[in-house]
Design an enzyme around this catalytic site. Sequence first.
Site, short mmCIF file in Angstrom:
data_model
loop_
_atom_site.label_atom_id
_atom_site.label_comp_id
_atom_site.label_asym_id
_atom_site.label_seq_id
_atom_site.Cartn_x
_atom_site.Cartn_y
_atom_site.Cartn_z
N HIS A 24 -33.94 -38.96 -20.89
CA HIS A 24 -33.39 -40.05 -21.38
C HIS A 24 -33.38 -41.36 -20.59
O HIS A 24 -33.86 -41.23 -19.27
CB HIS A 24 -32.06 -40.04 -22.28
CG HIS A 24 -32.24 -39.34 -23.62
ND1 HIS A 24 -31.34 -39.10 -24.66
CD2 HIS A 24 -33.41 -39.00 -24.27
CE1 HIS A 24 -31.99 -38.61 -25.71
NE2 HIS A 24 -33.19 -38.46 -25.56
N SER A 73 -33.29 -47.89 -34.08
CA SER A 73 -34.53 -47.12 -34.39
C SER A 73 -35.10 -47.58 -35.83
O SER A 73 -36.29 -47.70 -35.84
CB SER A 73 -33.88 -45.72 -34.76
OG SER A 73 -33.41 -45.11 -33.31
N ARG A 78 -39.00 -49.31 -35.92
CA ARG A 78 -39.92 -48.90 -36.85
C ARG A 78 -40.38 -50.10 -37.60
O ARG A 78 -41.49 -50.18 -38.20
CB ARG A 78 -39.42 -47.72 -37.47
CG ARG A 78 -39.35 -46.40 -36.71
CD ARG A 78 -38.52 -45.39 -37.57
NE ARG A 78 -38.43 -44.18 -36.92
CZ ARG A 78 -37.96 -43.91 -35.93
NH1 ARG A 78 -37.00 -44.66 -35.09
NH2 ARG A 78 -38.03 -42.60 -35.11
N GLU A 83 -28.35 -38.49 -29.31
CA GLU A 83 -27.96 -39.90 -28.73
C GLU A 83 -26.54 -39.79 -29.01
O GLU A 83 -25.99 -40.78 -28.38
CB GLU A 83 -28.68 -40.99 -29.38
CG GLU A 83 -28.41 -41.07 -30.80
CD GLU A 83 -29.56 -42.08 -31.22
OE1 GLU A 83 -30.55 -42.71 -30.75
OE2 GLU A 83 -29.27 -42.56 -32.36
N ARG A 133 -25.27 -46.00 -23.30
CA ARG A 133 -24.38 -45.01 -23.95
C ARG A 133 -23.34 -44.65 -22.94
O ARG A 133 -22.28 -43.96 -23.20
CB ARG A 133 -25.04 -44.01 -24.54
CG ARG A 133 -25.93 -44.43 -25.77
CD ARG A 133 -26.18 -43.22 -26.81
NE ARG A 133 -27.44 -43.98 -27.58
CZ ARG A 133 -27.35 -44.76 -28.73
NH1 ARG A 133 -26.30 -45.38 -29.16
NH2 ARG A 133 -28.51 -45.02 -29.15
O1 LIG Z 1 -37.09 -42.35 -32.70
C1 LIG Z 1 -35.98 -43.04 -32.31
O2 LIG Z 1 -35.86 -44.00 -32.67
C2 LIG Z 1 -35.05 -42.14 -31.45
C3 LIG Z 1 -35.18 -40.86 -31.28
C4 LIG Z 1 -34.57 -40.11 -30.35
O3 LIG Z 1 -35.29 -39.66 -29.17
P1 LIG Z 1 -35.43 -38.19 -28.50
O4 LIG Z 1 -36.15 -37.59 -29.75
O5 LIG Z 1 -36.38 -38.61 -27.46
O6 LIG Z 1 -33.98 -37.78 -27.91
C5 LIG Z 1 -33.23 -40.95 -30.01
O7 LIG Z 1 -32.61 -40.08 -28.92
C6 LIG Z 1 -33.28 -42.13 -29.58
O8 LIG Z 1 -32.26 -42.87 -29.27
C7 LIG Z 1 -34.23 -42.98 -30.76
C1 LIG Z 2 -32.48 -42.10 -25.88
C2 LIG Z 2 -32.10 -43.39 -26.37
O1 LIG Z 2 -33.05 -44.50 -26.38
P1 LIG Z 2 -34.42 -44.45 -26.42
O2 LIG Z 2 -34.96 -45.00 -27.68
O3 LIG Z 2 -34.65 -45.27 -24.92
O4 LIG Z 2 -35.02 -43.07 -26.18
C3 LIG Z 2 -30.72 -43.91 -26.71
O5 LIG Z 2 -30.61 -45.00 -27.52
O6 LIG Z 2 -29.88 -43.01 -26.60
#
Ligand SMILES: O=C(O)C1=C[C@@H](OP(=O)(O)O)[C@@H](O)[C@H](O)C1
Ligand SMILES: C=C(OP(=O)(O)O)C(=O)O
Length: 423
Positions: free
Chosen positions: A337, A26, A30, A310, A382
């Site tokens: 997801h 993440s 970003r 997650e 996962r």
């Molecule tokens: O902004 C991000 O980096 C993420 C936000 C989340 O998404 P959701 O809000 O769709 O669950 C998370 O589950 C994902 O793995 C990464």
């Molecule tokens: C939901 C996930 O990934 P994404 O960034 O593809 O949404 C995750 O990594 O658990």
Amino acid sequence: MPSPHWSAPVAPGPVDAAVAVPGSKSMTNRALILAALAVEPSLITRPLRSRDTVLMADALRALGAGITDEGADWRVTPGELRGPARVDAGLAGTVMRFVPPVAALASGEVAVDGDPRARERPMGPIITALRALGAAVDDGGRGALPFTVRGTGSVNGGEVVIDASGSSQLVSGLLLAAPRFEKGVEVRHEGPPVPSAPHLEMTVRMLRDAGAAVEAEENVWRVAPGPLRGGERVIEPDLSNAAPFLGAALVTGGRVTVPGWPSGTTQPGDALRGLLAGMGADVSLGPDGLTVRGTGEFRGLDADLHEVGELTPVLAALAALAGSPSRLTGVAHLRGHETDRLAALVAEINGLGGDAVELPDGLEIRPRPLHGGVFHTYDDHRLVMAAAVLGLAVPGVDVENPGTVGKTLPNFTDLWASLAAPA
Ligand SMILES: O=C(O)C1=C[C@@H](OP(=O)(O)O)[C@@H](O)[C@H](O)C1
Ligand SMILES: C=C(OP(=O)(O)O)C(=O)O
């Protein structure tokens, strides 16, 4: 050629290991977006290199950014954003939600598509929002991938209302590009609660660190137009990817340390400290990192995981091995997801003889003796990690398509082998 199946190793005894997990997906994605939009070059230090982050780098290169290797780091040199370009989002939520607002800033057409499952993930609200902010998006009326962003070189921006209950990334995507919109943006969420609050906090924090003026209230975010700084951005270890390793300490009654665990962070994986302690682990954060110790016995978990969705697959695997039942709630959005994670976890845990039931917004898991069998992974990294945790205690867990873990952790099975090896 990686083997299409992997026999998850049974732990020969209590594990005792230090496991350095690679960088946060993440944060890396970003950082790449912010660096590509900045007014000067950036160095992204200790980035994650995995399918999701390589797809992000490739997408930004296609739009005109220079991204080159500097050892294990990435040097990003912003370029004029332009089409025509094609973006492959794979199955990466961050690519499919964060890149289209950047594509709207490009001059020329940008076609965005992804894996078959990516076409089913929630996208409609961000497409509608982009149009309201002045961008032209041709999605054939599908409200989903594939679509074409017809950029003119600028986006007006301004106020927009969005229902982001399906994914926090729908908001994050708009905010990350907003310093480059003529009027910036005010995003107001209306609908059932937005999940993944720490990820929204991460977006706000990283924008501010890059020099953006951001205001965040409950369900309203404002980003002012203005230049983004470059410079060095150091990526933290991926704390969510630490979950299976820390979980191994619980399952085997052993000890696992994850070095480099930050003392303060916006990553949702930091919640593992409280969650694993709640299951009976001894958890300590010190100069060596985060250490989790298990006693060999641990209890189930009753937790609302709305903010840390997650973590659910690995926690569900732990729940199936715990000494008492678990209820994991607040995660209806996991149906959108990488796969429908609630359905997949129920099917695969029960396929090994378990007792998992789907709730409207989560899972109920009652521990039962499990047996070996094929564990399907549905292109979900996962689920590979969840299967590995089960395999520590259950002989004969045969994991289908383990390579899919490369979405965020390409060397997972090697790291796991070092963990589960006899001391
Ligand atoms: O902004 C991000 O980096 C993420 C936000 C989340 O998404 P959701 O809000 O769709 O669950 C998370 O589950 C994902 O793995 C990464
Ligand atoms: C939901 C996930 O990934 P994404 O960034 O593809 O949404 C995750 O990594 O658990």
